[in-house]
Scaffold this motif. Structure first.
Motif, PDB file in Angstrom:
ATOM      1  N   UNK A   1     -34.297  13.435  65.597  1.00  0.00           N
ATOM      2  CA  UNK A   1     -33.393  12.376  65.172  1.00  0.00           C
ATOM      3  C   UNK A   1     -33.858  11.811  63.826  1.00  0.00           C
ATOM      4  N   UNK A   2     -32.922  11.404  62.964  1.00  0.00           N
ATOM      5  CA  UNK A   2     -33.319  10.888  61.646  1.00  0.00           C
ATOM      6  C   UNK A   2     -34.023   9.522  61.761  1.00  0.00           C
ATOM      7  N   UNK A   3     -34.848   9.243  60.783  1.00  0.00           N
ATOM      8  CA  UNK A   3     -35.551   7.956  60.718  1.00  0.00           C
ATOM      9  C   UNK A   3     -34.820   7.077  59.711  1.00  0.00           C
ATOM     10  N   UNK A   4     -33.861   6.286  60.209  1.00  0.00           N
ATOM     11  CA  UNK A   4     -33.041   5.454  59.326  1.00  0.00           C
ATOM     12  C   UNK A   4     -33.555   4.018  59.357  1.00  0.00           C
ATOM     13  N   UNK A   5     -33.535   3.335  58.230  1.00  0.00           N
ATOM     14  CA  UNK A   5     -34.040   1.953  58.165  1.00  0.00           C
ATOM     15  C   UNK A   5     -33.313   1.035  59.148  1.00  0.00           C
ATOM     16  N   UNK A   6     -34.090   0.316  59.952  1.00  0.00           N
ATOM     17  CA  UNK A   6     -33.531  -0.665  60.868  1.00  0.00           C
ATOM     18  C   UNK A   6     -32.856  -0.095  62.088  1.00  0.00           C
ATOM     19  N   UNK A   7     -32.887   1.219  62.297  1.00  0.00           N
ATOM     20  CA  UNK A   7     -32.205   1.847  63.437  1.00  0.00           C
ATOM     21  C   UNK A   7     -33.233   2.552  64.314  1.00  0.00           C
ATOM     22  N   UNK A   8     -33.247   2.191  65.594  1.00  0.00           N
ATOM     23  CA  UNK A   8     -34.079   2.889  66.577  1.00  0.00           C
ATOM     24  C   UNK A   8     -33.160   3.750  67.450  1.00  0.00           C
ATOM     25  N   UNK A   9     -33.450   5.038  67.550  1.00  0.00           N
ATOM     26  CA  UNK A   9     -32.597   5.976  68.284  1.00  0.00           C
ATOM     27  C   UNK A   9     -33.357   6.624  69.431  1.00  0.00           C
ATOM     28  N   UNK A  10     -32.644   6.931  70.497  1.00  0.00           N
ATOM     29  CA  UNK A  10     -33.201   7.698  71.612  1.00  0.00           C
ATOM     30  C   UNK A  10     -32.066   8.474  72.257  1.00  0.00           C
ATOM     31  N   UNK A  11     -32.370   9.638  72.781  1.00  0.00           N
ATOM     32  CA  UNK A  11     -31.340  10.478  73.383  1.00  0.00           C
ATOM     33  C   UNK A  11     -31.927  11.223  74.582  1.00  0.00           C
ATOM     34  N   UNK A  12     -31.064  11.498  75.565  1.00  0.00           N
ATOM     35  CA  UNK A  12     -31.423  12.339  76.705  1.00  0.00           C
ATOM     36  C   UNK A  12     -30.316  13.373  76.896  1.00  0.00           C
ATOM     37  N   UNK A  13     -30.729  14.616  77.102  1.00  0.00           N
ATOM     38  CA  UNK A  13     -29.787  15.677  77.450  1.00  0.00           C
ATOM     39  C   UNK A  13     -30.233  16.286  78.770  1.00  0.00           C
ATOM     40  N   UNK A  14     -29.328  16.360  79.761  1.00  0.00           N
ATOM     41  CA  UNK A  14     -29.630  16.957  81.064  1.00  0.00           C
ATOM     42  C   UNK A  14     -28.572  18.001  81.376  1.00  0.00           C
TER      43      UNK A  14
END
Length: 450
Positions: free
Chosen positions: A232-245
């Protein structure tokens, strides 16, 4: 004692039953009438036995009335016992007759205000046999009466001897049925042994096929994951998380995908689902994700991206459809734009106040319909954004609206950290997923735009 004719049956034969001798006569009459209307010997004996059993059980000084009718439409013999007091057959007697003749219908005596004119109505037992239609039209109860009287035994001893002959015949029939059952059981045992041997042979011969299928399925899942973003990209002020099942029950792989990419106009997040489960669905998914990434790098707004993807799908993968939701977060993280092609709405959770779904909606990709412009929404500092595929919440026995409400409530009460939130939602909704699942979470904090 014939009664007047009716449109649907011949005159009624009726007799009173008040003594043991009347029960003997009832048994004889029942068998003779059953024979006269064409019932086979087994049904003759069953009817005679049932009526005599009930007759003895219900015998009282107050008489009962036994009647026999031959119905014309449908052709049937109806035998009944009627009494006008509160006597009832014993449970054992009634159960024995019902096992012998399941068509037996019993009505218990009726007291109280439901009884006609407030008096005891008495009870009623009725047994009906279908008779050959070819005989029913020619039956004449006067002739049947004559046959009964001509064949009447001289005494109860004669009747007892007749019962004994019937019993011997029934025992012989039971023995013959037992022998036939034993023969069928032997055949079934042999057949079962052959089936088990064949199953064992097939299991040995095709064990490698099962193992090879498992290997190919794992390879397909690996290929599907390879189509998804590696990071995932490292964008200023944005925290990202993802799950794929991947689905725990579906034999085929699906076409769920997600994307996160920095563009000239901000951070683009997308979640989609190709309709169908197959290796081809995964291939279509891969093509769409790579195309979305390429078009996004050119700086197109979200609804134009959907139009390009729709054109690409119709040109190179006709017949396939997919849902895609695109969210573009402007630099500074104070506003976002939503364009949705038939997908579940994204959930926006402000730091204060209730969560809300962003319901902007357009048609699925792959059917060539125009897409409305993206809709913008302001973002409060610290807001969270959730995007999912339908495998997380859809079930066969629940309403989608109820499940969306439950997702919103669970997310609002869950952790603010995106990683912890994804874990919480997977644990809550995806214990045994019936479809592929993607959970994509973001936390948005304002940043200075340079």
């Amino acid at each position: 004692m014939p009664a007047p004719r009716t449109r649907d049956h011949t005159p009624t034969l009726a007799t009173s039953v008040a003594t043991e001798k009347d029960v003997f006569d009832l048994r004889r009459r029942a068998k003779a009438i059953a024979q006269a209307v064409g019932l086979d010997n087994r049904d003759q004996v069953r009817l005679a036995t049932a009526l005599s059993e009930l007759g003895r059980d219900l015998l009282r000084p107050a008489p009962m009335t036994a009647t026999f009718n031959v119905l014309r439409e449908p052709a049937a013999l109806k035998a009944s016992l009627q009494w006008h007091d509160d006597r009832v057959p014993g449970n054992e007697s009634l159960a024995a007759v019902t096992r012998l003749l399941p068509q037996t219908r019993y009505e218990a005596p009726l007291d109280g205000p439901d009884a006609p004119t407030g008096r005891n109505r008495g009870g009623h037992v009725e047994i009906t046999f279908l008779v050959p239609a070819s005989l029913a039209g020619d039956l004449n109860m006067a002739q049947v009466q004559a046959l009964i009287e001509a064949e009447a035994p001289a005494s109860a001893i004669d009747d007892l001897q007749a019962q004994t002959r019937d019993l011997i015949a029934a025992l012989e029939e039971a023995h013959a049925q037992r022998d036939e059952l034993e023969r069928l059981n032997e055949e079934l045992t042999e057949t079962n042994a052959g089936v088990m041997a064949l199953y064992a042979e097939l299991t040995v011969e095709h064990k490698d096929v099962v193992e090879r299928y498992g290997e190919e399925h794992e390879l397909a899942l690996t290929l599907q994951r390879a189509f998804l973003p590696a990071s995932l990209p490292d964008s200023p002020g944005v925290e990202l998380a993802v799950r794929y099942l991947a689905s725990a029950t579906t034999a085929e792989i699906g076409g769920d995908f997600y994307e996160a990419v920095d563009t000239p106009h901000g951070l683009l997040l997308a979640v989609g689902d190709v309709v169908g489960h197959s290796l081809q669905a995964a291939v279509v998914m891969g093509q769409l994700r790579f195309a979305l990434r390429a078009y996004a790098a050119q700086g197109h707004p979200p609804h134009i991206l959907l139009e390009h993807l729709d054109h690409l799908l119709g040109l190179h993968q006709p017949g396939w459809t997919t849902s895609v939701c695109i969210v573009l977060i402007e630099p500074g993280n104070t506003r976002l734009h939503v364009a949705n092609a038939g997908h579940l709405p994204p959930l926006l959770l402000p730091p204060t106040g209730p969560p809300r779904y962003l319901h902007e909606h357009g048609p699925l990709l792959g059917i060539g319909l125009p897409h409305p412009p993206a809709v913008s929404h302001p973002i409060e500092p610290g807001s969270r954004l959730l995007m999912v595929t339908d495998g997380l919440i859809e079930t066969r026995d629940s309403d989608l609206k109820d499940r969306l409400n439950l997702l919103a409530t669970t997310t609002a009460a869950g952790p603010h950290d995106p990683e912890a939130l994804c874990t919480k939602l997977v644990e809550t909704f995806a214990a045994e997923p019936e479809d592929d699942i993607i959970v994509f979470a973001a936390r948005l904090n304002p940043t200075l735009v340079t």
